[in-house]
Design an enzyme around this catalytic site. Structure first.
Site, PDB file in Angstrom:
ATOM      1  N   HIS A 113       0.875  -1.175   0.000  1.00 48.32           N
ATOM      2  CA  HIS A 113       0.000   0.000   0.000  1.00 48.32           C
ATOM      3  C   HIS A 113       0.913   1.226   0.000  1.00 48.32           C
ATOM      4  O   HIS A 113       2.018   1.181   0.549  1.00 48.32           O
ATOM      5  CB  HIS A 113      -0.828  -0.057   1.281  1.00 48.32           C
ATOM      6  CG  HIS A 113      -1.908   0.955   1.395  1.00 48.32           C
ATOM      7  ND1 HIS A 113      -1.668   2.260   1.770  1.00 48.32           N
ATOM      8  CD2 HIS A 113      -3.249   0.855   1.210  1.00 48.32           C
ATOM      9  CE1 HIS A 113      -2.817   2.912   1.816  1.00 48.32           C
ATOM     10  NE2 HIS A 113      -3.788   2.091   1.477  1.00 48.32           N
ATOM     11  N   ASP A 190       3.099  -4.313   8.027  1.00 53.13           N
ATOM     12  CA  ASP A 190       1.844  -3.604   7.879  1.00 53.13           C
ATOM     13  C   ASP A 190       0.736  -4.650   8.023  1.00 53.13           C
ATOM     14  O   ASP A 190       0.506  -5.447   7.112  1.00 53.13           O
ATOM     15  CB  ASP A 190       1.828  -2.933   6.494  1.00 53.13           C
ATOM     16  CG  ASP A 190       0.448  -2.432   6.100  1.00 53.13           C
ATOM     17  OD1 ASP A 190      -0.515  -2.639   6.861  1.00 53.13           O
ATOM     18  OD2 ASP A 190       0.346  -1.843   5.008  1.00 53.13           O
ATOM     19  N   GLN A 193      -4.487  -5.397   6.924  1.00 50.79           N
ATOM     20  CA  GLN A 193      -5.482  -6.334   6.375  1.00 50.79           C
ATOM     21  C   GLN A 193      -5.507  -7.662   7.130  1.00 50.79           C
ATOM     22  O   GLN A 193      -6.381  -8.489   6.881  1.00 50.79           O
ATOM     23  CB  GLN A 193      -5.191  -6.599   4.887  1.00 50.79           C
ATOM     24  CG  GLN A 193      -5.399  -5.383   4.015  1.00 50.79           C
ATOM     25  CD  GLN A 193      -6.857  -4.963   3.904  1.00 50.79           C
ATOM     26  OE1 GLN A 193      -7.778  -5.769   4.069  1.00 50.79           O
ATOM     27  NE2 GLN A 193      -7.098  -3.693   3.637  1.00 50.79           N
ATOM     28  N   LYS A 216     -10.533  -0.998  10.318  1.00 51.26           N
ATOM     29  CA  LYS A 216     -10.696  -2.219   9.517  1.00 51.26           C
ATOM     30  C   LYS A 216     -11.018  -3.410  10.428  1.00 51.26           C
ATOM     31  O   LYS A 216     -11.262  -4.513   9.946  1.00 51.26           O
ATOM     32  CB  LYS A 216      -9.423  -2.500   8.729  1.00 51.26           C
ATOM     33  CG  LYS A 216      -9.127  -1.420   7.682  1.00 51.26           C
ATOM     34  CD  LYS A 216      -7.912  -1.777   6.869  1.00 51.26           C
ATOM     35  CE  LYS A 216      -7.301  -0.602   6.170  1.00 51.26           C
ATOM     36  NZ  LYS A 216      -8.039  -0.154   4.989  1.00 51.26           N
ATOM     37  N   CYS A 356      -4.636   2.246  -3.708  1.00 52.04           N
ATOM     38  CA  CYS A 356      -3.409   2.824  -3.128  1.00 52.04           C
ATOM     39  C   CYS A 356      -2.246   1.848  -3.280  1.00 52.04           C
ATOM     40  O   CYS A 356      -1.416   1.711  -2.366  1.00 52.04           O
ATOM     41  CB  CYS A 356      -3.592   3.186  -1.659  1.00 52.04           C
ATOM     42  SG  CYS A 356      -4.894   4.366  -1.372  1.00 52.04           S
TER      43      CYS A 356
HETATM   44  N1  PMP Z   1      -1.898  -0.865   4.487  1.00 50.98           N
HETATM   45  C1  PMP Z   1      -2.833  -1.636   3.949  1.00 50.98           C
HETATM   46  C2  PMP Z   1      -2.480  -3.017   3.480  1.00 50.98           C
HETATM   47  C3  PMP Z   1      -4.143  -1.156   3.823  1.00 50.98           C
HETATM   48  O1  PMP Z   1      -5.085  -1.910   3.263  1.00 50.98           O
HETATM   49  C4  PMP Z   1      -4.435   0.152   4.274  1.00 50.98           C
HETATM   50  C5  PMP Z   1      -5.832   0.727   4.155  1.00 50.98           C
HETATM   51  N2  PMP Z   1      -6.373   0.648   2.877  1.00 50.98           N
HETATM   52  C6  PMP Z   1      -3.406   0.911   4.839  1.00 50.98           C
HETATM   53  C7  PMP Z   1      -2.161   0.367   4.932  1.00 50.98           C
HETATM   54  C8  PMP Z   1      -3.642   2.312   5.328  1.00 50.98           C
HETATM   55  O2  PMP Z   1      -4.438   2.304   6.458  1.00 50.98           O
HETATM   56  P1  PMP Z   1      -4.963   3.682   7.087  1.00 50.98           P
HETATM   57  O3  PMP Z   1      -5.534   4.469   5.947  1.00 50.98           O
HETATM   58  O4  PMP Z   1      -5.996   3.237   8.061  1.00 50.98           O
HETATM   59  O5  PMP Z   1      -3.800   4.352   7.719  1.00 50.98           O
END
Ligand code: PMP
Length: 398
Positions: A113, A190, A193, A216, A356
């Site tokens: 991401h 990270d 998910q 999430k 993203c």
């Molecule tokens: N990493 C991953 C794998 C994600 O799916 C997301 C959210 N789409 C993020 C990071 C970013 O999370 P946040 O916007 O809650 O900071």
């Protein structure tokens, strides 16, 4: 197990087929109740006042930290409350990263991401570092066979996603930890998910940092966690300066509080933290073995259904091993926004776009995908509606 009825938004309308939990999950009544109790019976700032509301608020906030720590098998002083995954990764990129020297190397992956790419590029540019990325296999997994060539004595950090928000692939963290340990590098995961899919013993992973978001995992927005190994956190300077993170301040200089407070400058998201604590409590009461089986059965239905749609191409593992219920697909040359809009006409909420993860889209030569993500409250009716919608999208756009 009917979990759907515990989620007021879903219970209010059987016509909502929410398959966008990978972006933000829905929130159960138990979490809403905890936030409501704080706002109506305990609301005050934390760590400051001596009046009874201030004490109740502090106890609720710190109690939530204990609950989060217990759920992830961590210690309370290893749980830094942040606004989410992005903030947690940026914290490490500053507090850990600013200790790195020109020429030091960071390894990320092409599956990441943007929140696990951009902070490292910014750090690279601040400190004169080298940033490398592990490639992704045709199946949509991080290609760990490239670790050997990419990790060197100069590697100081490997940062990767536990589970991809696009392909649903689960990474083999043990291999990454072994490669990092061999050269004395730290590992940041990270976990955005991974955390919605059940309890996790974070310290047992052998990693140094683990970042995730509450929204999430059935909690409010704007709250998240950086779990950090105690020795790592203790060795790191603060990122943001301000109230609460200090031991003593004079006009000349400041000494800092120990972790986690050192990394929590300013008034925190108190109700969010209480909501996340409640989400951990709610999750601890569920039968995750049964949920995992059900999530995989439904994921199998999506994969089988898409396999029968002419022109549909799944970006990610086609089997159910080492994957979560996140399924991305392209439909011929159709724009994913158009697909998502047709799905919306069927009451189906799916994400369409690059998620993203533009480097991963480049890897597969796509401008985007449509993504369905499965949660404990997903039911067969949601998958039926998805497959009907995809069939209509194929007819209209294919
Ligand atoms: N990493 C991953 C794998 C994600 O799916 C997301 C959210 N789409 C993020 C990071 C970013 O999370 P946040 O916007 O809650 O900071």
């Amino acid at each position: 197990m009917n979990l759907r009825e515990q989620f007021p938004l879903l219970a209010s309308d059987p016509g909502i087929h929410y398959l966008d939990s990978g972006a933000s999950s829905q929130v159960p009544q138990a979490v809403l109740d905890a936030v409501h109790t704080f706002e109506t019976a305990q609301r005050a700032n934390v760590h400051r006042g001596v009046h009874r509301l201030a004490e109740a608020a502090t106890a609720a906030y710190e109690g939530a930290r204990y609950e989060i720590a217990a759920f992830f098998s961590g210690r309370r002083d290893e749980i830094v409350l942040t606004s989410g995954t992005t903030a947690a990764i940026n914290l490490v990129a500053h507090s850990f990263g600013d200790g790195l020297k020109p020429g030091d190397e960071i390894v990320i992956t092409e599956i990441e991401h943007h929140s696990n790419i951009v902070p490292w590029q910014m750090l690279r540019d601040r400190r004169g570092l080298v940033l490398k990325a592990l490639p992704v296999t045709v199946e949509g997994r991080i290609d760990l066979s490239a670790l050997d060539g990419m990790v060197t004595k100069k590697t100081k950090l490997i940062a990767l996603a536990h589970c991809s928000n696009v392909t649903g692939a689960v990474a083999d963290l043990a291999k990454v930890v072994a490669a990092a340990k061999a050269v004395g590098a730290a590992v940041l995961v990270d976990g955005a998910q991974r955390v919605p899919h059940g309890p996790l013993d974070i310290p047992a992973l052998g990693v140094d940092f683990y970042a995730f978001s509450g929204h999430k995992m059935y909690a409010p927005h704007g709250i998240g966690v950086l779990w950090g190994k105690r020795e790592r956190l203790e060795a790191m300077p603060p990122f943001l300066g301000g109230g609460d993170m200090i031991r003593h301040v004079t006009i000349e200089k400041t000494t800092y509080a120990p972790p986690p407070t050192r990394f929590e400058a300013g008034t925190p998201n108190i109700s969010g933290a209480i909501g996340l604590g409640a989400a951990c409590r709610w999750m601890s009461g569920l039968d995750w073995k049964a949920i995992a089986q059900e999530e995989m059965r439904l994921t199998g239905r999506v994969l089988d259904g898409l396999a029968k749609v002419p022109g549909a191409r799944v970006v990610g593992p086609l089997g159910l091993q080492q994957r979560i219920g996140v399924v991305s697909f392209a439909l011929g040359q159709a724009h994913p926004h158009d697909v998502a809009q047709i799905l919306d006409r069927h009451g189906v909420a799916c994400r369409g776009g690059h998620h993203c993860a533009e480097p991963l889209m480049d890897r597969f030569d796509l401008m985007g995908t449509t993504r369905a993500s499965i949660a404990p409250y997903t039911e067969d009716a949601d998958i039926d509606a998805l497959l009907e919608g995809v069939d209509e999208a194929r007819r209209l756009l294919g």
